[in-house]
Design an enzyme around this catalytic site. Structure first.
Site, PDB file in Angstrom:
ATOM      1  N   CYS A  93       0.802  -1.220   0.000  1.00  0.00           N
ATOM      2  CA  CYS A  93       0.000   0.000   0.000  1.00  0.00           C
ATOM      3  C   CYS A  93       0.841   1.278   0.000  1.00  0.00           C
ATOM      4  O   CYS A  93       1.377   1.651  -1.032  1.00  0.00           O
ATOM      5  CB  CYS A  93      -1.005  -0.051   1.138  1.00  0.00           C
ATOM      6  N   HIS A 189      -3.532  -5.633   2.001  1.00  0.00           N
ATOM      7  CA  HIS A 189      -3.254  -5.884   3.411  1.00  0.00           C
ATOM      8  C   HIS A 189      -3.844  -7.253   3.724  1.00  0.00           C
ATOM      9  O   HIS A 189      -4.374  -7.932   2.870  1.00  0.00           O
ATOM     10  CB  HIS A 189      -3.946  -4.836   4.286  1.00  0.00           C
TER      11      HIS A 189
HETATM   12  N1  GLN Z   1      -2.002   6.836   2.095  1.00  0.00           N
HETATM   13  C1  GLN Z   1      -2.218   5.929   1.069  1.00  0.00           C
HETATM   14  C2  GLN Z   1      -3.594   5.973   0.436  1.00  0.00           C
HETATM   15  O1  GLN Z   1      -4.598   6.186   1.092  1.00  0.00           O
HETATM   16  C3  GLN Z   1      -1.888   4.532   1.585  1.00  0.00           C
HETATM   17  C4  GLN Z   1      -2.866   3.957   2.572  1.00  0.00           C
HETATM   18  C5  GLN Z   1      -2.491   2.622   3.103  1.00  0.00           C
HETATM   19  O2  GLN Z   1      -1.305   2.281   3.228  1.00  0.00           O
HETATM   20  N2  GLN Z   1      -3.478   1.839   3.475  1.00  0.00           N
HETATM   21  O3  GLN Z   1      -3.690   5.776  -0.749  1.00  0.00           O
END
Ligand code: GLN
Length: 259
Positions: A93, A189
């Site tokens: 992510c 995730h």
């Molecule tokens: N900040 C990033 C987004 O919202 C990554 C979020 C995350 O790692 N879940 O796209």
């Protein structure tokens, strides 16, 4: 045999229990009688890529990403050298986004490492929910949970898989993630690896081969519960016909939205 697993900036990238990926890597080595050492690098720590066999880097908030930029600037060259040399990386992510050229979030430009020729743009409406992929790299569908506002354009990179259910890189339910050399970069995730032991073993096998030579093969593990759990998710979010052939959410007529 022994592998050293690095965990990058867990103080800034610590969403959704992605540290579970590190535990999974370690455990699946130990179950096979292979030694595993885990080294955590907090923001500001010196990272010696020469001592690493696998680097796990987790999801984080936009704030965590912004705070990491100064530190990433210092490891840029070594990180790139590690990847080009076949170093194994799992980037989830926020980390996936930062492997690319930039993440532009609500007017703020966060410069990434530029190791992947990808870029990410924030857009309103988070892409949240369970996700299932069909991947040419794995026999079993890859399952996980995504939660991101960034939409990632991967250009000519190879995706990790095709989205059977969920949103993926751009939110259009097309493709998800990137595989580049021995790097898996993904929005999934889960943590990803306990839910997808085949993905974990892909990373371990690559790391062992890089370190000890081409004929290193991992002993099979029973994985009965892991496979059952994976199958349950796949069956819940996709449909299978009587021959067990997977039909995608798109093919079976729903929009890929969470049920
Ligand atoms: N900040 C990033 C987004 O919202 C990554 C979020 C995350 O790692 N879940 O796209």
């Amino acid at each position: 045999m022994k592998l050293t697993i690095g965990c990058l900036y867990p103080d800034l990238f610590n969403l959704y229990g992605d540290r579970g990926n590190v535990q999974c890597l370690k455990k699946r080595l130990q179950w096979r009688g292979i030694e595993a050492e885990v080294v955590s690098f907090l923001a500001g720590d010196r990272v010696d890529f020469g001592k690493l066999d696998i680097l796990a880097w987790g999801g984080g908030s936009d704030r965590g990403q912004a705070l990491s930029l100064g530190h990433l600037g210092k490891v840029r060259q070594d990180f790139r050298g590690y990847v080009e040399d076949g170093g194994v990386v799992l980037a989830v992510c926020a980390a996936y986004q930062l492997l690319g050229r930039y993440y532009r979030a609500e007017g703020k430009m966060l410069k990434g490492l530029g190791i992947l020729d990808i870029h990410t743009e924030w857009a309103p409406g988070r892409l949240v929910g369970n996700i299932v992929l069909e991947s040419p790299f794995f026999r079993t569908p890859v399952v996980g949970f995504e939660n991101h506002a960034g939409r990632t354009c991967i250009g000519s990179h190879t995706p990790l898989g095709k989205v059977l259910f969920g949103k993926g890189n751009t939110g259009n339910g097309d493709y998800e993630g990137v595989v580049y050399r021995n790097v898996i970069a993904t929005y999934l995730h889960g943590p990803l690896l306990p839910k997808n032991p085949e993905v974990c073993d892909w990373l371990l096998e690559r790391a062992l081969k890089r370190k000890y030579g081409v004929d290193v093969a991992l002993a099979a593990l029973p994985d009965t519960q892991e496979i059952q759990a994976n199958r349950n998710i796949v069956e819940r979010y996709t449909s299978q016909d009587s021959e067990g052939i997977l039909k995608t959410g798109q093919e079976s007529g729903h929009s890929g939205r969470d049920k």
